[in-house]
Design an enzyme around this catalytic site. Structure first.
Site, PDB file in Angstrom:
ATOM      1  N   SER A 291      32.302   3.131 -50.631  1.00  0.00           N
ATOM      2  CA  SER A 291      30.741   3.063 -51.473  1.00  0.00           C
ATOM      3  C   SER A 291      29.826   2.359 -51.334  1.00  0.00           C
ATOM      4  O   SER A 291      29.666   2.526 -50.411  1.00  0.00           O
ATOM      5  CB  SER A 291      31.722   2.448 -52.732  1.00  0.00           C
ATOM      6  OG  SER A 291      30.742   3.284 -53.947  1.00  0.00           O
TER       7      SER A 291
ATOM      8  N   HIS B 160      34.370  10.446 -57.194  1.00  0.00           N
ATOM      9  CA  HIS B 160      33.909   9.365 -56.006  1.00  0.00           C
ATOM     10  C   HIS B 160      35.292   8.480 -55.139  1.00  0.00           C
ATOM     11  O   HIS B 160      35.240   7.059 -54.609  1.00  0.00           O
ATOM     12  CB  HIS B 160      32.705   8.213 -56.416  1.00  0.00           C
ATOM     13  CG  HIS B 160      31.666   7.804 -55.691  1.00  0.00           C
ATOM     14  ND1 HIS B 160      31.127   7.676 -54.929  1.00  0.00           N
ATOM     15  CD2 HIS B 160      32.119   5.898 -55.925  1.00  0.00           C
ATOM     16  CE1 HIS B 160      30.847   6.794 -54.176  1.00  0.00           C
ATOM     17  NE2 HIS B 160      31.244   5.777 -54.647  1.00  0.00           N
TER      18      HIS B 160
ATOM     19  N   ASP C 274      31.799  14.709 -55.872  1.00  0.00           N
ATOM     20  CA  ASP C 274      30.820  12.864 -56.714  1.00  0.00           C
ATOM     21  C   ASP C 274      29.546  12.744 -57.199  1.00  0.00           C
ATOM     22  O   ASP C 274      28.959  13.380 -56.842  1.00  0.00           O
ATOM     23  CB  ASP C 274      30.993  12.518 -55.121  1.00  0.00           C
ATOM     24  CG  ASP C 274      30.976  10.974 -54.892  1.00  0.00           C
ATOM     25  OD1 ASP C 274      30.219  10.012 -55.863  1.00  0.00           O
ATOM     26  OD2 ASP C 274      31.495  10.646 -54.015  1.00  0.00           O
TER      27      ASP C 274
END
Length: 200
Positions: free
Chosen positions: A102, A183, A152
């Site tokens: 991320s 995610h 996501d």
């Protein structure tokens, strides 16, 4: 300096640069590094930016919208930190492989976008395009694994597709794996990254 953990691994093995997601710490990805290559050296870093008490690697204006000037500054800061720690711990600066999730994947991507020799390879879990309208350096010989969630909500599929195209356009060898997830980082994705890593 940045808060970090360094574990020296077997001689000749790469250094795994671990870059956590928003709200994480330098502890978060240690189990993943151990899954990918337990013999590698590990340099796990905590982001220098705090967003409501949550560590990050660079500021954002809102979710999905980066503070570009801060991103550029923090990318330079991280690149210089890698040079300093290579000198301090006597590891091969040209043998660093990033593992980012991320926010951490985004700053790893920014290293690739700005410095041709910053990383030997990169495993990017759920990254976005760090910079638009930006001329990338030559990434010939640089291998990149991207793990992406088909559902996501933070990183839409178009981000993954654009990043893949931009990296390949700069000469990188990119592998993209899609998962029927959002995610979150799942074990299947880490296992695929391990398989990819074993071919380097």
């Amino acid at each position: 300096m940045m808060h970090h953990i360094y574990h020296e691994g077997k001689e000749g093995k790469p250094v795994l640069l671990l870059l956590h997601g928003t709200g994480g710490t330098e502890q978060d990805l240690l189990p993943i590094a151990d899954m990918i290559d337990p013999e590698a050296s590990v340099l796990s870093v905590r982001g220098n930016v705090s967003e409501n008490g949550m560590p990050r690697f660079f500021k954002r204006l809102r979710e999905g919208v980066f503070d570009i000037e801060d991103l550029k500054f923090r990318t330079q800061e991280l690149n210089e930190f890698l040079g300093d720690t290579a000198h301090k711990y006597q590891f091969d600066r040209s043998n660093v492989i990033a593992i980012g999730y991320s926010n951490g994947a985004n700053i790893a991507g920014s290293l690739l976008f700005n410095y041709s020799d910053s990383l030997k390879a990169a495993i990017l879990h759920h990254p976005m395009v760090p910079l638009r309208d930006h001329e990338l350096p030559s990434l010939s010989g640089t291998k990149v694994f991207i793990g992406a969630g088909e559902n996501d909500p933070i990183c839409p599929a178009s981000e993954t597709e654009d990043l893949d195209e931009l990296l390949k356009g700069a000469g990188a060898d990119v592998t993209v794996k899609w998962y029927n997830r959002g995610h979150q980082l799942i074990e299947e994705e880490v296992n695929d990254a391990k398989q990819w890593y074993s071919t380097l």
